[in-house]
Design a protein around this motif. Structure first.
Motif, PDB file in Angstrom:
ATOM      1  N   GLY A 146      12.671  -2.980  48.472  1.00  0.00           N
ATOM      2  CA  GLY A 146      12.971  -1.879  47.559  1.00  0.00           C
ATOM      3  C   GLY A 146      13.670  -2.287  46.286  1.00  0.00           C
ATOM      4  N   THR A 147      13.843  -3.600  46.068  1.00  0.00           N
ATOM      5  CA  THR A 147      14.403  -4.077  44.794  1.00  0.00           C
ATOM      6  C   THR A 147      13.354  -4.986  44.160  1.00  0.00           C
ATOM      7  OG1 THR A 147      15.470  -5.919  45.972  1.00  0.00           O
ATOM      8  CG2 THR A 147      16.797  -3.966  45.538  1.00  0.00           C
ATOM      9  N   PRO A 148      12.345  -4.365  43.530  1.00  0.00           N
ATOM     10  CA  PRO A 148      11.197  -5.129  43.038  1.00  0.00           C
ATOM     11  C   PRO A 148      11.580  -6.247  42.088  1.00  0.00           C
ATOM     12  CG  PRO A 148      10.795  -2.762  42.889  1.00  0.00           C
ATOM     13  CD  PRO A 148      12.242  -2.943  43.221  1.00  0.00           C
ATOM     14  N   ALA A 149      10.870  -7.366  42.236  1.00  0.00           N
ATOM     15  CA  ALA A 149      11.012  -8.461  41.277  1.00  0.00           C
ATOM     16  C   ALA A 149      10.456  -8.001  39.932  1.00  0.00           C
ATOM     17  CB  ALA A 149      10.248  -9.683  41.777  1.00  0.00           C
ATOM     18  N   PRO A 150      10.879  -8.637  38.845  1.00  0.00           N
ATOM     19  CA  PRO A 150      10.333  -8.243  37.539  1.00  0.00           C
ATOM     20  C   PRO A 150       8.813  -8.331  37.535  1.00  0.00           C
ATOM     21  CG  PRO A 150      12.157  -9.791  37.295  1.00  0.00           C
ATOM     22  CD  PRO A 150      11.836  -9.744  38.753  1.00  0.00           C
ATOM     23  N   HIS A 151       8.194  -7.327  36.925  1.00  0.00           N
ATOM     24  CA  HIS A 151       6.734  -7.344  36.841  1.00  0.00           C
ATOM     25  C   HIS A 151       6.324  -8.276  35.709  1.00  0.00           C
ATOM     26  CE1 HIS A 151       6.550  -3.246  39.057  1.00  0.00           C
ATOM     27  NE2 HIS A 151       6.617  -4.270  39.872  1.00  0.00           N
ATOM     28  N   SER A 152       6.428  -9.557  35.986  1.00  0.00           N
ATOM     29  CA  SER A 152       6.125 -10.574  34.985  1.00  0.00           C
ATOM     30  C   SER A 152       5.577 -11.792  35.692  1.00  0.00           C
ATOM     31  CB  SER A 152       7.389 -10.926  34.189  1.00  0.00           C
ATOM     32  OG  SER A 152       8.391 -11.406  35.062  1.00  0.00           O
ATOM     33  N   ARG A 192      -1.221  -0.249  45.116  1.00  0.00           N
ATOM     34  CA  ARG A 192       0.162   0.158  44.853  1.00  0.00           C
ATOM     35  C   ARG A 192       0.334   1.645  45.165  1.00  0.00           C
ATOM     36  NH1 ARG A 192       4.223  -2.099  42.881  1.00  0.00           N
ATOM     37  NH2 ARG A 192       3.056  -3.896  42.169  1.00  0.00           N
ATOM     38  N   ALA A 193      -0.690   2.453  44.870  1.00  0.00           N
ATOM     39  CA  ALA A 193      -0.622   3.887  45.156  1.00  0.00           C
ATOM     40  C   ALA A 193      -0.479   4.152  46.657  1.00  0.00           C
ATOM     41  CB  ALA A 193      -1.866   4.583  44.617  1.00  0.00           C
ATOM     42  N   GLN A 194      -0.958   3.211  47.465  1.00  0.00           N
ATOM     43  CA  GLN A 194      -0.840   3.348  48.906  1.00  0.00           C
ATOM     44  C   GLN A 194       0.521   2.856  49.418  1.00  0.00           C
ATOM     45  OE1 GLN A 194      -5.070   1.439  49.194  1.00  0.00           O
ATOM     46  NE2 GLN A 194      -4.595   2.277  51.214  1.00  0.00           N
ATOM     47  N   GLY A 195       1.353   2.387  48.490  1.00  0.00           N
ATOM     48  CA  GLY A 195       2.691   1.962  48.865  1.00  0.00           C
ATOM     49  C   GLY A 195       2.770   0.578  49.469  1.00  0.00           C
ATOM     50  N   VAL A 196       1.749  -0.266  49.206  1.00  0.00           N
ATOM     51  CA  VAL A 196       1.732  -1.620  49.777  1.00  0.00           C
ATOM     52  C   VAL A 196       2.232  -2.618  48.721  1.00  0.00           C
ATOM     53  CG1 VAL A 196       0.331  -3.401  50.876  1.00  0.00           C
ATOM     54  CG2 VAL A 196      -0.258  -0.983  51.187  1.00  0.00           C
ATOM     55  N   PRO A 197       3.362  -3.281  48.942  1.00  0.00           N
ATOM     56  CA  PRO A 197       3.842  -4.293  47.995  1.00  0.00           C
ATOM     57  C   PRO A 197       2.917  -5.518  48.003  1.00  0.00           C
ATOM     58  CG  PRO A 197       5.587  -3.609  49.520  1.00  0.00           C
ATOM     59  CD  PRO A 197       4.295  -3.106  50.076  1.00  0.00           C
ATOM     60  N   TYR A 198       2.794  -6.180  46.864  1.00  0.00           N
ATOM     61  CA  TYR A 198       1.970  -7.380  46.820  1.00  0.00           C
ATOM     62  C   TYR A 198       2.426  -8.302  45.697  1.00  0.00           C
ATOM     63  CZ  TYR A 198      -0.464  -4.679  43.200  1.00  0.00           C
ATOM     64  OH  TYR A 198      -0.760  -3.923  42.087  1.00  0.00           O
ATOM     65  N   VAL A 199       2.064  -9.581  45.838  1.00  0.00           N
ATOM     66  CA  VAL A 199       2.356 -10.620  44.846  1.00  0.00           C
ATOM     67  C   VAL A 199       1.065 -11.393  44.620  1.00  0.00           C
ATOM     68  CG1 VAL A 199       3.647 -12.764  44.410  1.00  0.00           C
ATOM     69  CG2 VAL A 199       4.789 -10.798  45.470  1.00  0.00           C
ATOM     70  N   LEU A 200       0.844 -11.844  43.379  1.00  0.00           N
ATOM     71  CA  LEU A 200      -0.407 -12.493  43.006  1.00  0.00           C
ATOM     72  C   LEU A 200      -0.139 -13.933  42.564  1.00  0.00           C
ATOM     73  CD1 LEU A 200      -1.399  -9.354  41.025  1.00  0.00           C
ATOM     74  CD2 LEU A 200      -2.610 -10.094  43.053  1.00  0.00           C
ATOM     75  N   VAL A 201      -0.842 -14.884  43.178  1.00  0.00           N
ATOM     76  CA  VAL A 201      -0.646 -16.307  42.900  1.00  0.00           C
ATOM     77  C   VAL A 201      -1.895 -16.880  42.224  1.00  0.00           C
ATOM     78  CG1 VAL A 201      -0.158 -18.562  43.937  1.00  0.00           C
ATOM     79  CG2 VAL A 201       0.839 -16.493  44.941  1.00  0.00           C
ATOM     80  N   ASP A 202      -1.695 -17.683  41.187  1.00  0.00           N
ATOM     81  CA  ASP A 202      -2.804 -18.344  40.465  1.00  0.00           C
ATOM     82  C   ASP A 202      -3.704 -17.340  39.759  1.00  0.00           C
ATOM     83  OD1 ASP A 202      -2.346 -21.036  40.674  1.00  0.00           O
ATOM     84  OD2 ASP A 202      -3.500 -21.305  42.505  1.00  0.00           O
ATOM     85  N   GLY A 203      -3.353 -17.004  38.549  1.00  0.00           N
ATOM     86  CA  GLY A 203      -4.130 -16.042  37.780  1.00  0.00           C
ATOM     87  C   GLY A 203      -3.208 -14.952  37.280  1.00  0.00           C
ATOM     88  N   PHE A 204      -3.511 -14.408  36.094  1.00  0.00           N
ATOM     89  CA  PHE A 204      -2.634 -13.389  35.509  1.00  0.00           C
ATOM     90  C   PHE A 204      -3.473 -12.323  34.817  1.00  0.00           C
ATOM     91  CE2 PHE A 204      -0.325 -11.671  31.845  1.00  0.00           C
ATOM     92  CZ  PHE A 204       0.802 -11.159  32.482  1.00  0.00           C
ATOM     93  N   SER A 205      -3.043 -11.074  34.954  1.00  0.00           N
ATOM     94  CA  SER A 205      -3.665  -9.977  34.217  1.00  0.00           C
ATOM     95  C   SER A 205      -2.574  -9.046  33.706  1.00  0.00           C
ATOM     96  CB  SER A 205      -4.637  -9.191  35.103  1.00  0.00           C
ATOM     97  OG  SER A 205      -5.090  -8.028  34.405  1.00  0.00           O
ATOM     98  N   PRO A 206      -2.571  -8.765  32.409  1.00  0.00           N
ATOM     99  CA  PRO A 206      -1.574  -7.835  31.876  1.00  0.00           C
ATOM    100  C   PRO A 206      -1.794  -6.410  32.372  1.00  0.00           C
ATOM    101  CG  PRO A 206      -3.182  -8.412  30.188  1.00  0.00           C
ATOM    102  CD  PRO A 206      -3.464  -9.295  31.363  1.00  0.00           C
ATOM    103  N   LYS A 207      -2.948  -6.147  32.984  1.00  0.00           N
ATOM    104  CA  LYS A 207      -3.274  -4.800  33.458  1.00  0.00           C
ATOM    105  C   LYS A 207      -2.633  -4.493  34.816  1.00  0.00           C
ATOM    106  CE  LYS A 207      -7.815  -5.016  31.208  1.00  0.00           C
ATOM    107  NZ  LYS A 207      -9.289  -5.038  31.436  1.00  0.00           N
TER     108      LYS A 207
END
Length: 340
Positions: A313-319, A138-153
């Motif tokens: 530039g309109t991020p989805a909710p971080h949930s 994220r610090a490098q400015g690369v958007p990403y989405v994570l499928v299958d698995g969750f971390s509150p961190k």
């Protein structure tokens, strides 16, 4: 280099330390500040570091753990089609035994200037993995989405099936057929989907059969997410007197059927088997597999929508977006044995 940092800092209106953090991809810099530093680079005629160059509008990375399990190619196809319809080109990067790691594949995609990355069943699903790698991305400015698995961190959109509900569907189905000794064959315990399946399984066993969590967990076998893993886990569950087995993947379920046959048992007359995923062609096995259908199309399309919102530039909710699976009853489950 000091003069260069000073020039950039003066142009951007920030400290030299902040410029250094941006150029080195370090976390802790606000998105607006990072953009100011990059704009200063452009104005002063400095070449951006490779990792910070303007990203191609067209490329999106998709990282999967492997392609032997047919559910991953199915998900990749949905994601690829959705990206193509939106004008993006998917770049599939797959981990293989002895091959590139997730971090190496991520670095390769970033170096090629992808607009974003979708991770499927990656290290984000491993409770023992270091989640700082995603913050660095994220610090490098690369958007990403994570499928299958969750971390509150990790502050990102997550896409998941409801693993607890899946186990409730399977156990309720088998209990209604008269099975009282139901086993669960799952992967290693460190993975979030495994922990959630165990939670759903123990809760359903309590509700349907009155078992305590300790009694239910005694019927859980951990193995690999492979045909051989399902076979090994089911062999142990048969030895424990189970007349039905719920598996964490269709591949494991095929291994469960093999284990039953090697033990001289008929599926479903002597033992019932339930899979998970509803992989392509799984309806044509012998017998056709009863399974929990993973909502692959909905999940894949949601992952693409969330990523494009991040890119735009309109991020989805971080949930976490959780999708409900469904039970598909076929020929691998039947009434439990008559009480002796």
């Amino acid at each position: 280099m000091t003069a260069r940092l000073a020039d950039i800092a003066a142009q951007a209106g920030v400290s030299e330390a902040t410029v250094s953090r941006v150029l080195n991809g370090k976390p802790g810099v606000a998105a607006g500040t990072r953009e100011s530093v990059l704009a200063a680079l452009d104005v002063l005629g400095y070449e951006r570091p490779v990792r910070l160059r303007r990203r191609s509008a067209g490329l999106v990375g998709l990282i999967t753990p492997e392609l032997e399990n047919p559910i991953f190619p199915a998900l990749a196809q949905v994601i690829g089609q959705s990206l193509t319809r939106q004008g993006y080109t998917p770049v599939l990067a797959t981990q293989t035994p002895g091959g590139s790691t997730e971090d190496e594949l991520t670095e390769m995609l970033v170096d090629r200037g992808v607009s974003g990355i979708i991770f499927v069943s990656g290290l984000h699903a491993d409770t023992t993995a270091d989640m700082d790698r995603y913050e660095q991305l994220r610090a490098q400015g690369v958007p990403y989405v994570l499928v299958d698995g969750f971390s509150p961190k990790v502050q990102a959109p997550f896409i998941s099936p409801d693993d607890r509900a899946a186990m409730r569907l399977a156990v309720t189905h088998l209990a209604a057929l008269g099975h009282t000794r139901i086993g669960l064959a799952v992967g290693p315990k460190r993975f979030v989907p495994v922990l959630r399946k165990i939670e759903g399984f123990t809760a359903a066993m309590a509700d349907s059969l009155g078992l305590t969590p300790v009694e239910a967990e005694a019927l859980v076998q951990h193995s690999l997410y492979t045909l051989e893993g399902g076979q090994a886990a089911t062999t142990a569950l048969i030895a424990a007197g189970c007349t039905a087995v719920v598996c964490a993947s269709d591949m494991m379920a095929l291994g469960a059927i093999r284990a039953a046959r090697q033990a001289g048992l008929d599926v479903p007359r002597d033992i019932s088997v339930v899979g998970f995923d509803d992989s392509p062609l799984i309806a044509f096995t012998d017998p056709p597999l009863t399974t929990i259908r993973k909502p692959v199309t909905a999940m894949g399309q949601a992952a693409v929508r969330a990523l494009l919102e991040e890119i735009g530039g309109t991020p989805a909710p971080h949930s976490e977006f959780v999708f409900m699976p469904e039970l598909v009853v076929r020929g691998s489950t039947a009434s439990g044995p008559a009480p002796k």
